[in-house]
Write an enzyme that holds these catalytic residues in place. Sequence first.
Site, mmCIF file in Angstrom:
data_model
loop_
_atom_site.group_PDB
_atom_site.id
_atom_site.type_symbol
_atom_site.label_atom_id
_atom_site.label_comp_id
_atom_site.label_asym_id
_atom_site.label_seq_id
_atom_site.Cartn_x
_atom_site.Cartn_y
_atom_site.Cartn_z
ATOM 1 N N TYR A 46 -8.776 -6.710 37.213
ATOM 2 C CA TYR A 46 -7.475 -6.614 37.906
ATOM 3 C C TYR A 46 -6.574 -5.518 37.362
ATOM 4 C CZ TYR A 46 -5.623 -9.601 34.101
ATOM 5 O OH TYR A 46 -5.291 -10.122 32.885
ATOM 6 N N GLU A 47 -6.904 -5.004 36.179
ATOM 7 C CA GLU A 47 -6.105 -3.900 35.634
ATOM 8 C C GLU A 47 -6.415 -2.587 36.358
ATOM 9 O OE1 GLU A 47 -5.731 -4.202 31.081
ATOM 10 O OE2 GLU A 47 -7.362 -5.558 31.591
ATOM 11 N N MET A 62 -10.343 -15.022 35.901
ATOM 12 C CA MET A 62 -10.390 -13.596 36.267
ATOM 13 C C MET A 62 -11.176 -12.752 35.265
ATOM 14 S SD MET A 62 -6.368 -13.256 37.285
ATOM 15 C CE MET A 62 -5.528 -14.565 38.182
ATOM 16 N N SER A 63 -12.101 -13.379 34.556
ATOM 17 C CA SER A 63 -12.854 -12.601 33.549
ATOM 18 C C SER A 63 -14.272 -13.140 33.428
ATOM 19 C CB SER A 63 -12.131 -12.691 32.198
ATOM 20 O OG SER A 63 -12.203 -14.006 31.686
ATOM 21 N N HIS A 103 -9.781 -6.228 31.968
ATOM 22 C CA HIS A 103 -10.030 -7.015 33.181
ATOM 23 C C HIS A 103 -10.161 -6.106 34.395
ATOM 24 C CE1 HIS A 103 -7.845 -9.730 30.444
ATOM 25 N NE2 HIS A 103 -8.516 -10.709 31.014
ATOM 26 N N ALA A 136 -9.265 -18.300 29.696
ATOM 27 C CA ALA A 136 -8.349 -19.295 30.248
ATOM 28 C C ALA A 136 -8.727 -19.443 31.714
ATOM 29 C CB ALA A 136 -6.918 -18.807 30.123
ATOM 30 N N HIS A 146 2.124 -17.941 34.649
ATOM 31 C CA HIS A 146 1.399 -17.423 33.478
ATOM 32 C C HIS A 146 1.915 -18.059 32.178
ATOM 33 C CE1 HIS A 146 -1.116 -14.758 31.165
ATOM 34 N NE2 HIS A 146 -0.085 -14.165 30.575
ATOM 35 N N HIS A 162 -3.302 -9.778 24.595
ATOM 36 C CA HIS A 162 -4.608 -9.191 24.302
ATOM 37 C C HIS A 162 -4.346 -7.943 23.469
ATOM 38 C CE1 HIS A 162 -6.900 -11.445 27.407
ATOM 39 N NE2 HIS A 162 -5.735 -11.468 28.002
ATOM 40 N N ASN A 207 -4.423 -24.899 33.263
ATOM 41 C CA ASN A 207 -3.592 -25.421 34.351
ATOM 42 C C ASN A 207 -4.535 -25.938 35.422
ATOM 43 O OD1 ASN A 207 -4.077 -22.323 34.617
ATOM 44 N ND2 ASN A 207 -3.832 -23.048 36.727
ATOM 45 N N SER A 255 -7.519 -15.144 26.356
ATOM 46 C CA SER A 255 -6.074 -15.363 26.200
ATOM 47 C C SER A 255 -5.821 -16.512 25.243
ATOM 48 C CB SER A 255 -5.425 -15.768 27.518
ATOM 49 O OG SER A 255 -5.929 -15.047 28.582
HETATM 50 N N1 HPA Z 1 -6.612 -19.045 38.409
HETATM 51 C C1 HPA Z 1 -7.181 -17.898 37.990
HETATM 52 N N2 HPA Z 1 -7.170 -17.529 36.727
HETATM 53 C C2 HPA Z 1 -6.595 -18.338 35.822
HETATM 54 C C3 HPA Z 1 -5.981 -19.547 36.195
HETATM 55 C C4 HPA Z 1 -6.003 -19.912 37.570
HETATM 56 O O1 HPA Z 1 -5.480 -20.979 37.983
HETATM 57 N N3 HPA Z 1 -5.491 -20.111 35.062
HETATM 58 C C5 HPA Z 1 -5.803 -19.268 34.040
HETATM 59 N N4 HPA Z 1 -6.467 -18.195 34.505
#
Ligand code: HPA
Length: 279
Positions: A83-84, A209-210, A81, A111, A245, A59, A233, A28
């Site tokens: 999650y998709e 998540m990747s 991903h 990220a 997000h 993406h 974050n 990302s």
């Molecule tokens: N958690 C999971 N995936 C993420 C986060 C998070 O805080 N920040 C960016 N991708």
Amino acid sequence: MSEKLDRAVAHVRSLVSFEPRVGAILGSGLGNLVDAVDVVAAIPYSEIPGALASSVIGHSGRLVFARAGSTPVVMMQGRNHFYEGHSLEDVVFIPRLLARLGAGVVTITNAAGGINSDYRAGDLMLISDHINYLGANPLRGANDDALGPRFPDMSDIYSKELRAVAKEVAASLGVGLREGVYLATSGPSYETPAEIRAFRVMGADAVGMSTVPEAIAYSHMGVKVVGISCITNMAAGILPQKLDHLEVLETTTRVQKEFTALMLALLERLGKHAAVAAN
Ligand code: HPA
């Protein structure tokens, strides 16, 4: 799987004659790295037989062939991903294709949320190791011996040797680089504060998540990996604010210049490294 990859390789080679040495999976916010390299050709995933088209905002879903300085690279601009809703086997299809096209080393970026309380949003973290908390593994199912062994070793996925190279490159640019353990959850929900406290006890420094499925598939294939997370974050419950997000996207935009400079220099250096390794 090998035959499916062979068909994709044959198709890509019929469109582009370019021998990449190094691969890059752009996470990302890093998709703009393609603006900083000399692009030779780009193929949308939708045109690659066997590949899924990427659907997430930020993406764009293209295979990009380029020169990063003197290094011929093949890059994934956008990834799929778990999650998709895809199977992990599908998630690692294009990553495996990068290797089949000639990449012996792949940089993987993402990220991530910072779990280590020394971290700050905007930090970059070299991945030293990972924890697979997906509850799934891309190698589950019949093993394709043409790709790798049934029970592959995972003790040096994020090559120690190449981590040293990444640290050298970052230092030469004056870019700060943390080093830590990345834990992958399936998402798409962010974690709860209790989960983050548990992950810290487990030894995780960042959560995302990747990356983990891709890194496992590469380790299986004997491809070296360098992983870098952008801490976009602080993870849930660490700061008195909710996760969003938008914050993730804002932070990647803020550090984009530094991250891009680091990746460019790293790809250049890894090209030299891959050349030596191939001889
Ligand atoms: N958690 C999971 N995936 C993420 C986060 C998070 O805080 N920040 C960016 N991708």
